[in-house]
Scaffold this active site. Structure first.
Site, short mmCIF file in Angstrom:
data_model
loop_
_atom_site.label_atom_id
_atom_site.label_comp_id
_atom_site.label_asym_id
_atom_site.label_seq_id
_atom_site.Cartn_x
_atom_site.Cartn_y
_atom_site.Cartn_z
CE LYS A 176 -34.61 -29.56 27.11
NZ LYS A 176 -35.14 -29.62 28.51
N GLY A 229 -38.62 -20.44 23.64
CA GLY A 229 -37.95 -20.12 24.89
C GLY A 229 -37.22 -18.80 24.81
N GLY A 230 -36.22 -18.63 25.65
CA GLY A 230 -35.49 -17.38 25.74
C GLY A 230 -34.61 -17.11 24.53
CD GLU A 232 -28.81 -14.31 27.54
OE1 GLU A 232 -28.50 -15.32 28.23
OE2 GLU A 232 -28.64 -13.15 27.92
CB THR A 233 -32.00 -20.79 25.09
OG1 THR A 233 -31.78 -20.55 26.48
CG2 THR A 233 -31.93 -22.28 24.82
N GLY A 234 -32.09 -19.43 22.21
CA GLY A 234 -32.34 -19.52 20.77
C GLY A 234 -31.10 -19.22 19.96
CD GLU A 251 -43.06 -17.76 20.71
OE1 GLU A 251 -42.56 -16.73 21.23
OE2 GLU A 251 -43.81 -18.51 21.32
CB CYS A 285 -43.16 -15.25 24.61
SG CYS A 285 -44.53 -16.02 23.69
CD GLU A 386 -39.11 -12.36 27.45
OE1 GLU A 386 -40.22 -12.62 26.96
OE2 GLU A 386 -38.07 -13.02 27.18
#
Length: 492
Positions: A176, A229-230, A232-234, A251, A285, A386
Site C-alpha cells: 500500500k 512513515g510517522g 504515531e502511525t508506526g 522506519e 526522516c 519532527e
C-alpha cells in the site's frame, strides 16, 4: 488535460476498486489534479492478501529457486532503467522534489533491485560443530506474506527498498503506497508484470491507510509488516500487529542532530548543514533538523548559513533552476507553517524564512521558504518534535560533553552527523550518539550495501544491505542424527 484513472493490481490483474471509487492525485507545485487512483477497500486488501497467501503456500513461489527470483528482479531493474526519465518526471510531478533528486531516486531503485538480485543467490546459513553425533545447521527461509506500507517523501525508492529484498528472499507481497504519491508505484508494478512475476506474488492496493493499511496490519494471513512513515502511525501498526504476533520492520521519525566543532572545515560544514535540512524540502526522516554549533564559530557560521539559505531557489521541481520544491500537500504545508508560528510563539529567534511563497507563479503551490531559528532552550517543541519540512533549529554548545547531551536529548534516534578535523574526537562523539545512521564530515549519503534504521522511537529493525535481506527471512535450525539407534531413555 486528460486525467488517467489508475487501478489496483491483484493476483496478476489490473482491477477497479470493489467500491468503484477513486481519489485525486495532485501536483504540489500547482495544486492541479494529475491523475486518479483506485480507492481500495478493506475487501480489496483482503483479496490481495488471499492472493499472496495462495501464491506462497500453493502457487509455488514459497519454494521458488533463488536463481529464478534473481532473474526476475534483474528484469525489473532493466525495465525501470528503460523508463528512467519517465519515472523521474512522474515523481517530480507527484511529489514536488527537484528533478535532479528524482533522477537520483530512480538510480537508487534500479540498484536496489540489482543488489538483491545478486544477493539472493549467495550462500545463506551455517553449520555447527556440536557435542554429539548430530549434524546441526541453520537455514534461512522466507517469512511468507509481507504487507508493505510506504511513505510519500521517496515514493519509488521506499517501495523498491521493501519489495526487492522481500521478493528476493522468496516472500509474496501486498503493498500500500502513500495516498499522496501512488503514481511511480503503479509504474513499478507495470514493470513487475512485464518482467513475468507469477500471479499473486506482488499485489498493489492503493487507498486510505485507515482502511487498507489497517487491514494489512491486522489480517491474520499476513506474516510480516514493513512500514516507513510517522512514529504515531508506526505505534498504531505495532498495536494492530500484536494480536497475531507479526514480524515488524518500522522506519519512523527523526529529529537528527548535526554537530559542528570549531575545528571543522568551515565552508564544507556550512554546505552540508544546508544539504542536511533543505534537501527534498526537509521532508526526510533523517534530515539534520537540529544544528549544534560550537561557541567559537557560532556567530560567523550562522551569518554564512543564513546568507546561503536565502539564495536557495524555490520553485517547481520540473524547472532545472529549482533547488528546493514545494511541500507535499496543502495540509502538510499548513502543518509546517503552524510549527513555524509555534517557534515564534515559544520565543525562538527567527533568522530567515518562515513564510509561504506565493509570488512568481507559486500561488497555487505549497511552497515554504527555507527557515532557520536560533534557540537557547531544549524544551521547545520545535526542538523536540519532527516538523518534516524546511525548518532548521540551531543551538550553541561549548564542550564535547554538552554537544553529546544535546544531541541525545530527544525521543528519536535515527541519524546524526559530526563535523571536525580531529579524527579521535569524531570517533568519540559518533560512538556516543544514540542513532542508527551516522556520518563524519558528510551528511545524507545512503548506500544499498549498508543497513538503515534507528534507535529509540525512530523504529525497529534495519533495511538495506544484508540486514535488509535477513529481515525478510526466518531462521530454522535443523538437526540430523548421524548415529541412528534407539535413545534408551525409558526402560522397556
Amino acid at each position: 488535460m486528460t486525467v488517467k484513472a489508475n487501478r489496483l493490481f491483484i493476483n496478476g490483474e489490473w482491477v477497479d476498486s470493489s467500491s468503484g471509487e477513486t481519489f485525486e492525485v495532485r501536483n504540489p507545485a500547482n495544486g492541479e489534479v494529475i491523475a486518479l487512483a483506485a480507492k481500495g477497500t478493506r475487501e480489496d486488501a483482503q483479496r490481495a492478501i488471499q492472493a499472496a497467501r495462495f501464491a506462497f503456500d500453493e502457487g509455488g513461489w514459497g519454494e521458488s529457486k533463488a536463481r529464478d527470483r534473481a532473474e526476475l528482479l534483474w528484469k525489473v531493474a532493466d525495465l525501470i532503467e528503460a523508463r528512467a526519465e519517465e519515472f523521474a518526471q512522474t515523481d517530480t510531478r507527484n511529489n514536488g522534489k527537484p528533478l535532479r533528486e528524482s533522477r537520483y531516486d530512480v538510480s537508487d531503485a534500479v540498484n536496489q533491485f540489482r543488489y538483491y538480485a545478486g544477493l539472493c543467490t549467495k550462500p545463506q546459513g551455517q553449520t555447527y560443530d556440536v557435542p554429539d553425533e548430530i549434524s546441526a545447521m541453520v537455514v534461512r527461509e522466507p517469512i511468507g506474506v509481507v504487507g508493505a506500507i510506504t511513505c510519500w517523501n521517496y515514493p519509488l525508492v521506499m517501495n523498491a527498498q521493501k519489495m526487492a529484498p522481500a521478493l528476493a528472499a522468496g516472500n509474496t507481497l501486498v503493498l500500500k503506497p502513500a495516498d499522496l504519491t501512488p503514481l511511480s508505484t503503479i509504474m513499478l508494478f507495470e514493470c513487475l508484470e512485464q518482467a513475468g512475476f507469477p500471479p499473486g506474488v506482488a499485489n498493489l492496493v492503493t487507498g486510505p491507510g485507515s482502511v487498507v493499511g489497517d487491514e494489512i496490519s491486522r489480517n491474520e494471513l499476513v506474516d510480516k509488516v514493513a512500514f516507513t512513515g510517522g512514529t504515531e502511525t508506526g505505534i498504531a501498526i505495532m498495536k494492530n500487529a500484536a494480536d497475531t504476533v507479526k514480524k515488524l520492520s518500522l522506519e519512523l521519525g527523526g529529529k537528527s542532530p548535526n554537530i559542528v566543532f570549531a575545528d571543522a572545515d568551515f565552508e564544507t560544514a556550512v554546505d552540508y548543514a544546508l544539504f542536511a535540512i533543505f534537501a527534498n524540502q526537509g521532508e526526510v526522516c533523517s534530515a539534520g533538523s537540529r544544528l549544534l554549533l560550537q561557541e567559537e564559530i557560532y556567530e560567523p557560521f550562522l551569518a554564512r548559513l543564513v546568507e546561503r539559505a536565502q539564495k536557495i531557489v524555490v520553485g517547481d521541481g520540473s524547472d532545472p533552476e529549482t533547488e528546493m520544491g514545494p511541500l507535499i500537500s496543502k495540509e502538510h504545508m499548513e502543518r509546517v507553517l503552524a510549527y513555524i508560528q509555534l517557534g515564534r510563539d515559544e520565543g525562538a529567534q527567527l533568522l530567515c524564512g518562515g513564510n509561504r511563497l506565493t509570488d512568481r507563479g507559486r500561488g497555487n503551490g505549497y511552497f515554504v521558504e527555507p527557515t532557520i531559528f536560533a534557540v537557547d532552550r531544549q524544551d521547545l517543541r520545535i526542538v523536540q518534535e519532527e516538523i518534516f519540512g524546511p525548518v532548521l533549529v540551531v543551538q550553541k554548545f561549548t564542550t564535547e560533553q554538552e554537544a553529546i547531551r544535546l544531541a541525545n536529548s530527544t525521543k528519536y534516534g535515527l541519524a546524526g552527523g559530526v563535523f571536525t578535523n580531529d579524527g579521535a574526537k569524531a570517533q568519540r562523539v559518533i560512538r556516543k550518539l544514540r542513532a542508527g545512521i551516522t556520518w563524519i564530515n558528510t551528511y545524507h549519503p545512503t548506500f544499498n550495501e549498508a543497513p538503515w534504521g534507528g534507535y529509540k522511537m525512530s523504529g525497529i529493525g534495519r533495511e538495506l544491505g544484508t540486514y535488509g535481506y535477513e529481515a525478510y527471512t526466518e531462521v530454522k535450525q535443523i538437526n540430523v542424527n548421524l548415529q541412528v539407534q534407539p535413545i534408551g531413555w525409558f526402560r522397556e
